[in-house]
Scaffold this motif. Structure first.
Motif, short mmCIF file in Angstrom:
data_model
loop_
_atom_site.label_atom_id
_atom_site.label_comp_id
_atom_site.label_asym_id
_atom_site.label_seq_id
_atom_site.Cartn_x
_atom_site.Cartn_y
_atom_site.Cartn_z
N UNK A 67 37.38 15.93 22.25
CA UNK A 67 37.60 17.35 21.95
C UNK A 67 37.47 18.16 23.23
N UNK A 68 38.56 18.82 23.61
CA UNK A 68 38.57 19.56 24.87
C UNK A 68 37.59 20.73 24.84
N UNK A 69 37.27 21.25 23.64
CA UNK A 69 36.32 22.36 23.55
C UNK A 69 34.94 21.97 24.10
N UNK A 70 34.55 20.71 23.90
CA UNK A 70 33.27 20.25 24.42
C UNK A 70 33.30 20.07 25.94
N UNK A 71 34.50 19.97 26.51
CA UNK A 71 34.61 19.79 27.95
C UNK A 71 34.82 21.12 28.69
N UNK A 72 35.00 22.20 27.96
CA UNK A 72 35.18 23.51 28.59
C UNK A 72 33.88 23.95 29.27
N UNK A 73 34.00 24.68 30.36
CA UNK A 73 32.85 25.09 31.13
C UNK A 73 32.04 26.18 30.44
N UNK A 74 30.75 26.20 30.72
CA UNK A 74 29.89 27.26 30.19
C UNK A 74 30.20 28.56 30.94
N UNK A 75 29.84 29.72 30.39
CA UNK A 75 30.12 30.99 31.07
C UNK A 75 29.45 31.06 32.44
N UNK A 76 30.11 31.78 33.34
CA UNK A 76 29.53 31.98 34.67
C UNK A 76 28.14 32.62 34.56
N UNK A 77 27.23 32.15 35.37
CA UNK A 77 25.87 32.67 35.51
C UNK A 77 25.00 32.49 34.25
N UNK A 78 25.44 31.63 33.32
CA UNK A 78 24.63 31.40 32.12
C UNK A 78 23.26 30.84 32.49
N UNK A 79 23.22 29.96 33.47
CA UNK A 79 21.95 29.34 33.85
C UNK A 79 21.03 30.31 34.57
N UNK A 80 21.55 31.43 35.05
CA UNK A 80 20.74 32.41 35.75
C UNK A 80 20.09 33.42 34.81
N UNK A 81 20.51 33.41 33.55
CA UNK A 81 20.01 34.40 32.60
C UNK A 81 18.67 33.96 32.02
N UNK A 82 17.81 34.96 31.73
CA UNK A 82 16.51 34.67 31.15
C UNK A 82 16.66 34.20 29.71
N UNK A 83 17.55 34.81 28.95
CA UNK A 83 17.80 34.44 27.56
C UNK A 83 19.29 34.18 27.36
N UNK A 84 19.58 33.26 26.46
CA UNK A 84 20.98 32.99 26.15
C UNK A 84 21.60 34.19 25.45
N UNK A 85 22.84 34.47 25.76
CA UNK A 85 23.53 35.59 25.12
C UNK A 85 23.87 35.26 23.67
N UNK A 86 24.18 36.28 22.89
CA UNK A 86 24.56 36.06 21.49
C UNK A 86 25.80 35.19 21.41
#
Length: 464
Positions: A283-302
């Motif tokens: 499934x290509x959806x599982x291979x899509x990249x996470x949002x930019x700067x997600x790892x830099x955030x204190x909490x995950x976005x909605x």
């Protein structure tokens, strides 16, 4: 039906009415336990309680006390391990810490009295007699054949590792402070008497061992004395302490433990990585990249939480539709670490192919099925780039009894691997009491014969 133990959380203080075993029931035979099958063995171990009753009312729920007046069973329990056995065992190169601990509970704390290096019997006996110390013998099934026989049957029954320790405590002494464990516990009283106090769990079905301060315990909900031939069960997380009553002989009891790291949570951690691997492959959806700067955030976005929830639902849908074996590492670790089949002679006989060679027209069946696991996992010998899935059969026929449950001592995986195209044929053999080689679901007769011969060579298959 005899009255059973009350649960540890009921607040009742008077203790359970014990289950009584009829006198002399097993006196006619050399062994009062039934080793015909894993199920028969467990039922005889907890007799007169029925297996169905045990798992419905006690397992992972509340303690069970079985007090018996059976001289044959008491004599059998006493034969499993005695204080007098230590002299001979010390001559086999035992080490402090690894094989034996010497300890005593002093003012609610565990005081370890181990010496350096090898264990010498005279010193061990002096600590026992003069310092009133408890001798804790680790994993005695490595040395005692009958304990090997018992624990091997229990590993087949539970499908989980089964360890043991022997505790020998002099009169008027206590070895360990109040604590709870991360294992299901069966106590067999072998010699003398032991006074037990059980308290309600602060962490039900605990995932880690922990001490409990004496001032936090309150009054025990169960208090009783075990005698030779008696059995006690309690779930992980049950707070407990035990001492040998003063004025009596020493106490020897065997603690049998199982189901460490065997929860649904552990199984989920083991299986989900394989599900994610398969989903990402397809499934290509599982291979899509996470949002930019997600790892830099204190909490995950909605939005990130919604995406993760969607992926988890997709994994659940995949799980509902799969028929492939799921567990990988837990199965492999169990097969690598467990006891080999019990035998009364040269272990090499278990690993030497015997009987008729399987041919295309042969009818065959598995041997030692209780000692095998089948799983599908990425090729352990392939490169990271390919990661082709293979079918693995791991077994314990060549495991070393001497290293059983000894922590980080090296163990080796024994077994076979086959292409994924062989999984249906292997399931046929696994699920059949007997099957013709020619009926296996493989493309060619050569593949059918080769599969049967591979299993036979590994001593996992026999011609009927």
């Amino acid at each position: 039906m005899p009255k059973k133990a009350e649960p540890a959380g009921t607040g009742q203080e008077e203790g359970p009415a014990p289950c009584k075993r009829p006198k002399g029931e097993a006196a006619g035979g050399p062994c009062p336990l039934n080793f015909d099958s894993p199920g028969a063995f467990f039922e005889s171990l907890i007799s007169p309680i029925k297996t169905e009753t045990f798992f419905k009312e006690f397992w992972e729920q509340k303690p069970l006390l079985i007090q018996r007046e059976d001289p044959a069973l008491a004599a059998y329990y006493q034969s499993l391990f005695r204080l007098s056995d230590l002299k001979g065992l010390c001559g086999r190169g035992l080490s402090y810490g690894r094989d034996v601990n010497v300890c005593r509970c002093v003012h609610g704390r565990k005081k370890v009295l181990n010496k350096e290096g090898k264990v010498h019997f005279l010193q061990l006996r002096r600590d026992f007699d003069q310092k009133r110390a408890t001798i804790q013998f680790h994993q005695p099934q490595r040395f005692k054949d009958e304990l090997w026989r018992i624990q091997e049957k229990l590993e087949c029954y539970f499908g989980s590792l089964v360890g043991s320790n022997v505790y020998i405590t002099p009169a008027g002494s206590q070895g360990l402070p109040p604590h709870y464990d991360d294992v299901e516990v069966f106590i067999l009283q072998l010699e003398g008497q032991k006074h037990w106090r059980l308290y309600p769990p602060t962490v039900p079905l605990a995932r880690a061992y922990s001490l409990e301060a004496e001032h936090r315990l309150g009054r025990p909900v169960l208090e009783f004395t075990l005698k030779a031939g008696d059995l006690l069960y309690f779930p992980r997380g049950t707070i407990h302490q035990a001492d040998t009553p003063p004025g009596l002989a020493h106490s020897t009891h065997l603690t049998i433990s199982t189901y460490q790291s065997s929860s649904w949570g552990d199984f989920l951690l083991d299986t989900i990585s394989g599900l994610v691997f398969d989903a990402a492959e397809e499934d290509v959806e599982f291979r899509a990249g996470i949002p930019r700067q997600l790892l830099l955030q204190v909490e995950a976005t909605a939005d990130a939480r919604r995406r993760l929830s969607g992926f988890l639902r997709a994994l659940a849908d995949r799980l509902e539709g799969t028929h492939q074996p799921l567990s990988s590492d837990m199965k492999k670790d169990f097969a690598m670490s467990r006891l080999p089949p019990f035998h009364g002679g040269d272990g090499a006989a278990l690993c030497t192919p015997g009987g008729q060679l399987p041919r295309l027209d042969s009818v065959v069946r598995l041997c030692h099925k209780d000692h095998m696991v089948l799983t599908v996992m990425p090729d352990q010998g392939g490169s990271d780039e390919t990661q082709e899935k293979m079918v693995y059969i791991y077994h314990s026929l060549q495991n070393r009894r001497e290293t059983h449950m000894m922590g980080n001592e090296e163990t080796e995986a024994h077994g076979l691997r086959f292409p994924l195209s062989h999984v249906d044929a292997l399931k046929q053999i696994w699920n059949s009491s007997a099957i013709a080689v020619k009926d296996l679901k493989l493309a060619t007769d050569e593949e059918k014969e080769s599969l049967a011969l591979s299993l036979w060579t590994e001593c996992l298959l026999q011609v009927v």
